[in-house]
Design a protein around this motif. Sequence first.
Motif, PDB file in Angstrom:
ATOM      1  N   ALA A 151       0.869  -1.180   0.000  1.00  0.00           N
ATOM      2  CA  ALA A 151       0.000   0.000   0.000  1.00  0.00           C
ATOM      3  C   ALA A 151       0.903   1.226   0.000  1.00  0.00           C
ATOM      4  N   ASN A 152       0.369   2.336  -0.360  1.00  0.00           N
ATOM      5  CA  ASN A 152       1.177   3.547  -0.332  1.00  0.00           C
ATOM      6  C   ASN A 152       0.323   4.728   0.076  1.00  0.00           C
ATOM      7  N   THR A 153       1.016   5.797   0.441  1.00  0.00           N
ATOM      8  CA  THR A 153       0.365   7.049   0.790  1.00  0.00           C
ATOM      9  C   THR A 153       1.277   8.178   0.345  1.00  0.00           C
ATOM     10  N   SER A 154       0.789   9.363   0.329  1.00  0.00           N
ATOM     11  CA  SER A 154       1.580  10.528  -0.043  1.00  0.00           C
ATOM     12  C   SER A 154       1.930  11.295   1.224  1.00  0.00           C
ATOM     13  N   VAL A 155       3.189  11.583   1.427  1.00  0.00           N
ATOM     14  CA  VAL A 155       3.664  12.304   2.604  1.00  0.00           C
ATOM     15  C   VAL A 155       4.169  13.670   2.153  1.00  0.00           C
ATOM     16  N   ARG A 156       3.609  14.717   2.724  1.00  0.00           N
ATOM     17  CA  ARG A 156       4.074  16.067   2.405  1.00  0.00           C
ATOM     18  C   ARG A 156       5.259  16.387   3.309  1.00  0.00           C
ATOM     19  N   SER A 157       6.086  17.289   2.862  1.00  0.00           N
ATOM     20  CA  SER A 157       7.218  17.683   3.691  1.00  0.00           C
ATOM     21  C   SER A 157       7.368  19.196   3.658  1.00  0.00           C
ATOM     22  N   THR A 158       7.941  19.727   4.726  1.00  0.00           N
ATOM     23  CA  THR A 158       8.207  21.159   4.826  1.00  0.00           C
ATOM     24  C   THR A 158       9.566  21.359   5.472  1.00  0.00           C
ATOM     25  N   ALA A 159      10.097  22.531   5.365  1.00  0.00           N
ATOM     26  CA  ALA A 159      11.346  22.910   6.033  1.00  0.00           C
ATOM     27  C   ALA A 159      11.280  24.395   6.342  1.00  0.00           C
ATOM     28  N   VAL A 160      11.868  24.760   7.453  1.00  0.00           N
ATOM     29  CA  VAL A 160      11.990  26.168   7.814  1.00  0.00           C
ATOM     30  C   VAL A 160      13.483  26.482   7.848  1.00  0.00           C
ATOM     31  N   VAL A 161      13.896  27.412   7.056  1.00  0.00           N
ATOM     32  CA  VAL A 161      15.289  27.832   7.049  1.00  0.00           C
ATOM     33  C   VAL A 161      15.413  28.990   8.035  1.00  0.00           C
ATOM     34  N   VAL A 162      16.192  28.782   9.065  1.00  0.00           N
ATOM     35  CA  VAL A 162      16.378  29.774  10.119  1.00  0.00           C
ATOM     36  C   VAL A 162      17.606  30.608   9.788  1.00  0.00           C
ATOM     37  N   GLU A 163      17.469  31.909   9.956  1.00  0.00           N
ATOM     38  CA  GLU A 163      18.618  32.779   9.748  1.00  0.00           C
ATOM     39  C   GLU A 163      19.724  32.371  10.728  1.00  0.00           C
ATOM     40  N   PRO A 164      20.977  32.436  10.305  1.00  0.00           N
ATOM     41  CA  PRO A 164      22.061  32.067  11.216  1.00  0.00           C
ATOM     42  C   PRO A 164      22.131  33.026  12.398  1.00  0.00           C
ATOM     43  N   ILE A 165      22.501  32.489  13.533  1.00  0.00           N
ATOM     44  CA  ILE A 165      22.710  33.326  14.706  1.00  0.00           C
ATOM     45  C   ILE A 165      23.965  34.161  14.468  1.00  0.00           C
ATOM     46  N   GLU A 166      23.953  35.389  14.947  1.00  0.00           N
ATOM     47  CA  GLU A 166      25.085  36.288  14.750  1.00  0.00           C
ATOM     48  C   GLU A 166      25.437  36.966  16.060  1.00  0.00           C
TER      49      GLU A 166
END
Length: 164
Positions: free
Chosen positions: A22-37
Motif C-alpha cells: 500500500a502507499n500514501t503521499s507524505v508532504r514535507s516542509t522545512a523552515v530555514v532559520v537565519e544564522p545566529i550572529e
Amino acid sequence: MRIALLYLLLFSTSFLYSQNSANTSVRSTAVVVEPIEIEKNVDLHFGNVISSFNPGRLILSPDGNRTTFGVDISSANPGEVSAAEAIVTHGSYDYTVTLPETFKLYNQNNPNQFLIIDEFTVSPETSAENYDVLKIGATLNIQANQSGGLYTNNSGFTVTVTYN
C-alpha cells in the motif's frame, strides 16, 4: 488429482495477485532559520588597579561595577572601565553563550608577566524581539607585587553563541 492440483494452482495464484503493498503521499516542509550572529560593541576594561603586597582580585560585573578583594582602585583615577558588550541576533530562538574558563593578559613591556581573567559572567538584556545585548564581566586575578604596566592580549577571548 489433476483437478485438485489445478484447483490448488488457481487458488494459490489468486494469492499471488492479492494486495501485498500500500502507499500514501507524505508532504514535507522545512523552515530555514537565519544564522545566529554576534557582534562585539565594547571591549572588557578593568581600569586602573593598584598592586599590593598580597594577591587580590577585581570583579567587574556585567553592569560595569567593580568590587575588589586584596587590591585597591582609585575612584579619582579609575581609568577605562567597561563590561564587554555584544549584540546577538537570534530571531525568536533560544541560544546558549559559551565563554572561556580563563584568559591571560600579558604585560606589554614584559610578556613574562601576566594576569589571569576567569569567572566570566554574562547578563543578556532583551532589546527587541530579534536581538539581545550581552553584557559580560569577569574576575581579574592580581599576584602579590604585580609588575606595573598595561596588560593586554590582542587576540581577545572568544564568545560563542549557539542555538539550542
